[in-house]
Enzyme design. Structure first.
Site: not given
Ligand code: E4P
Length: 217
Positions: A83
């Protein structure tokens, strides 16, 4: 639509995985911090548990170090998706790693133009954050719609991984639009089963079972 679970908590992943609800897992530095675990150890455990892609996020901000971190993460297991953030350096790392044949998830996407760049850099997944756009009174779902149209217009194979999902309605809207994947916390996935009429109907059936003495076993 595939379901990824957005957590680094092993018991929660295992519980949903046993029900066939886990097509993959996403983590990020905040979720790793919350787990209190070492990133390499917990990511390995998750990879051993689930068959689908497991996103693990780099910590660097320059492309060369992101690539080195990505290669180290890729040694953990075959189902790792590296990522990287949606910056020029992140896109450079995406291009190099995806040219090597690795799965890459480009995260922190907040515009359709960013999603277009990620697709051109060879991303396997693009992660538009719905909830964080809603938080600042912008329309997260409109972003998913725009990316779907653009990717379909040009036949990009990058999968739309709708992220920052906070509600059951987010899941429904993503399914209507045709997002390829949603990633949501276990609590949101579990909430999808709830309906007041299901609870009310079951209550009536249970009362009738009791009063009529209905038995099967
Ligand atoms: C996605 O890959 C992120 O880890 C996640 O969905 C972020 O979510 P949040 O905005 O609730 O922290």
């Amino acid at each position: 639509m595939k379901f990824f679970v957005d957590t680094a908590e092993i018991p929660a992943i295992a519980e949903l995985n046993a029900l066939g609800m886990v097509d993959g897992v996403t983590t990020n530095p905040s979720l790793i911090k919350k787990s209190g675990r070492d990133i390499l150890e917990v990511t390995k455990e998750i990879c051993d548990l689930v068959d689908g892609p497991v996103s693990a996020e780099v910590t660097a901000t320059d492309a060369d170090t992101m690539i080195a971190e990505g290669r180290k993460l890729l040694e953990i297991a075959e189902n790792i998706a590296v990522k990287v953030p949606l910056t020029w350096d992140g896109l450079k790392a995406c291009k190099v790693l995806s040219d090597d044949g690795a799965m890459v998830n480009v995260t922190l996407c907040f515009s359709a133009n960013q999603a277009l760049l990620a697709a051109k850099a060879g991303a396997t997944f693009i992660s538009p954050f719905i909830g964080r756009l809603d938080d600042i009174h912008m329309d997260g779902m409109e972003l998913i719609e725009d990316i779907r149209i653009i990717y379909d217009n040009y036949g990009f194979e990058t999968q739309i991984l709708a992220a920052s999902i906070r509600t059951a309605n987010h899941v429904l809207d993503c399914a209507r639009i045709g997002a390829d994947v949603i990633t949501a916390p276990p609590s949101v996935i579990k909430a999808l089963v709830s309906h007041p009429l299901t609870d009310k109907g079951l209550e009536t059936f249970l009362a009738d079972i009791k009063s009529a003495g209905i038995k099967i076993l």
